[in-house]
Design a protein around this motif. Structure first.
Motif, short mmCIF file in Angstrom:
data_model
loop_
_atom_site.label_atom_id
_atom_site.label_comp_id
_atom_site.label_asym_id
_atom_site.label_seq_id
_atom_site.Cartn_x
_atom_site.Cartn_y
_atom_site.Cartn_z
N PRO A 1 0.84 -1.21 0.00
CA PRO A 1 0.00 0.00 0.00
C PRO A 1 0.87 1.26 0.00
CG PRO A 1 0.06 -0.97 2.19
CD PRO A 1 0.78 -1.92 1.29
N GLU A 2 0.23 2.39 -0.28
CA GLU A 2 0.94 3.67 -0.18
C GLU A 2 1.28 3.94 1.28
OE1 GLU A 2 1.81 5.67 -2.65
OE2 GLU A 2 0.87 4.44 -4.24
N ALA A 3 2.35 4.72 1.50
CA ALA A 3 2.68 5.14 2.86
C ALA A 3 1.52 5.97 3.43
CB ALA A 3 3.96 5.97 2.86
N LEU B 1 -0.72 8.86 4.76
CA LEU B 1 -0.69 10.27 4.37
C LEU B 1 -1.04 11.16 5.55
CD1 LEU B 1 -2.57 9.99 0.95
CD2 LEU B 1 -0.09 10.12 1.33
N GLU C 1 -4.49 3.27 3.56
CA GLU C 1 -5.33 2.38 2.77
C GLU C 1 -6.49 1.88 3.61
OE1 GLU C 1 -4.76 -2.04 1.03
OE2 GLU C 1 -3.54 -0.52 -0.01
N THR D 1 3.80 3.09 9.32
CA THR D 1 3.64 2.27 8.12
C THR D 1 2.22 1.71 8.08
OG1 THR D 1 4.36 0.24 9.22
CG2 THR D 1 6.07 1.55 8.13
N ASP E 1 -1.47 -3.97 4.64
CA ASP E 1 -2.79 -4.31 4.10
C ASP E 1 -3.21 -5.72 4.52
OD1 ASP E 1 -1.47 -6.09 2.41
OD2 ASP E 1 -1.59 -4.79 0.66
N SER F 1 3.77 -0.96 3.70
CA SER F 1 4.09 0.25 2.94
C SER F 1 5.45 0.80 3.33
CB SER F 1 3.03 1.31 3.20
OG SER F 1 3.23 1.89 4.50
N ALA G 1 6.20 6.56 6.68
CA ALA G 1 5.88 7.99 6.57
C ALA G 1 6.28 8.65 7.89
CB ALA G 1 4.38 8.18 6.33
N GLN H 1 8.18 10.51 4.57
CA GLN H 1 9.30 10.09 3.74
C GLN H 1 10.25 11.26 3.50
OE1 GLN H 1 6.68 8.44 0.60
NE2 GLN H 1 7.77 6.49 0.97
#
Length: 332
Positions: A238-240, A242, A275, A318, A321, A327, A330, A332
């Motif tokens: 997954p994306e870091a 946000l 996510e 992090t 999922d 991920s 963050a 980053q």
């Protein structure tokens, strides 16, 4: 060529009788040659059965060569029963036989004898065959993620980040072949051990939902019904998380903190988005402080740690999922 005469008591001899011709043949014919036994359930693609082999065809086709015009008898040597006969072609000697009555399951020691027109019988040619029309069983099996040192069971209809899961089974028929398919494509096979266990590691599966279908095929060619198992493969991290924030909730000055700020709140609240449904883990350096689940609809999450010690702290987060993919950290 035979003739007969009559001689009376004083020695007079009659004229010879009409001639009578016979052929004397006391030589046994040769045994059958080029013997072939086949599973011809599919007549367009018959399968030759080896001596001592097994077949699911209860009416196998038997053929070969013998003395032209002779009679070939197929005998069940265990009972002496003649299972069937065939006459060899008078010119080529080719013969074939297919029973019209299904043979019961079991092992047969066939004795094949050639008898010529004079009644001489050849030596017996033996052929062993097992009729087995019962499908084997797959048994029970598990599907596991084997990315790590220890396998982790993948429940049916769940998600995994292992694109080459391992299937382990018990209770299979020894010697049968286990085939594993994914959406119709063969992705692995193995032979069941004597104790009924088997293990298959699949070839790489694609991303997304996969329906594994497992069958067993025995030496006679019988194939079991398929057992299916559905899982989803997801190897994409997954994306870091946000918008990672830390909020001071103690003392006179409260509110969102910026990187490098000093705070009197030793239990600040961390938050952000990640996510949907992922697990967000918050670290202080390399130490895991705890985790929170991102909302399944909005992805929002918050986390409040136990009391932190005085001093400088470096926080990251992090997201992991449902498949276990982690991920990047963050911020980053």
């Amino acid at each position: 060529t035979l003739t007969a005469t009559v001689t009376d008591e004083i020695g007079n001899v009659s004229q010879p009788s009409a001639t009578f011709t016979i052929s004397v043949d006391a030589t046994a014919p040769e045994p059958v040659s080029d013997l072939v036994v086949q599973n011809d359930v599919d007549p367009d693609a018959p399968v030759t059965i080896a001596n001592g082999g097994a077949t699911s065809d209860t009416t196998p086709a038997i053929s070969g060569n013998a003395e032209p015009g002779s009679t070939v008898s197929i005998i069940n040597t265990a009972t002496g029963e003649v299972l069937g006969t065939a006459v060899a072609d008078p010119d080529t000697g080719v013969w074939s036989y297919t029973t019209t009555t299904a043979w019961p399951e079991g092992t047969y020691n066939l004795g094949i004898v050639v008898t010529d027109e004079a009644g001489n019988a050849s030596a017996t040619t033996n052929f062993n065959i097992t009729i087995d029309s019962t499908a084997p069983v797959v048994g029970t099996f598990t599907v596991s993620n084997n990315n790590g040192a220890n396998p982790v069971t993948i429940p049916a209809d769940s998600t995994t980040n292992d694109s080459t899961p391992v299937l382990r089974g018990t209770g299979g028929e020894a010697g049968s072949i286990i085939n594993v398919y994914s959406d119709g494509l063969l992705v692995g096979s193995t032979i069941v051990a004597d104790n009924g266990t088997w293990r298959v590691v699949t070839t790489e599966l694609g991303q997304g939902e996969q329906t594994l279908s497992v069958t067993a095929t025995d030496a006679a060619g019988n194939t079991s019904a398929a057992t299916t198992y559905t899982l989803t493969v997801d190897t994409l991290a997954p994306e870091a998380p946000l918008g990672l924030t830390a909020t001071d909730n103690a003392g006179g000055a409260t509110g969102e903190l910026s990187t490098g700020d000093v705070t009197d709140d030793n239990t600040p609240t961390f938050g952000g988005t990640a996510e949907l449904g992922s697990i967000v883990s918050v670290y202080d350096g390399t130490t895991l402080l705890g985790s929170a689940v991102a909302d399944a609809t909005t992805g929002a999450w918050t986390f409040t740690p136990v009391a932190l010690s005085n001093g400088l702290h470096n926080f990251t987060a992090t997201a992991t999922d449902a498949a276990g993919n982690v991920s990047p950290a963050a911020p980053q």
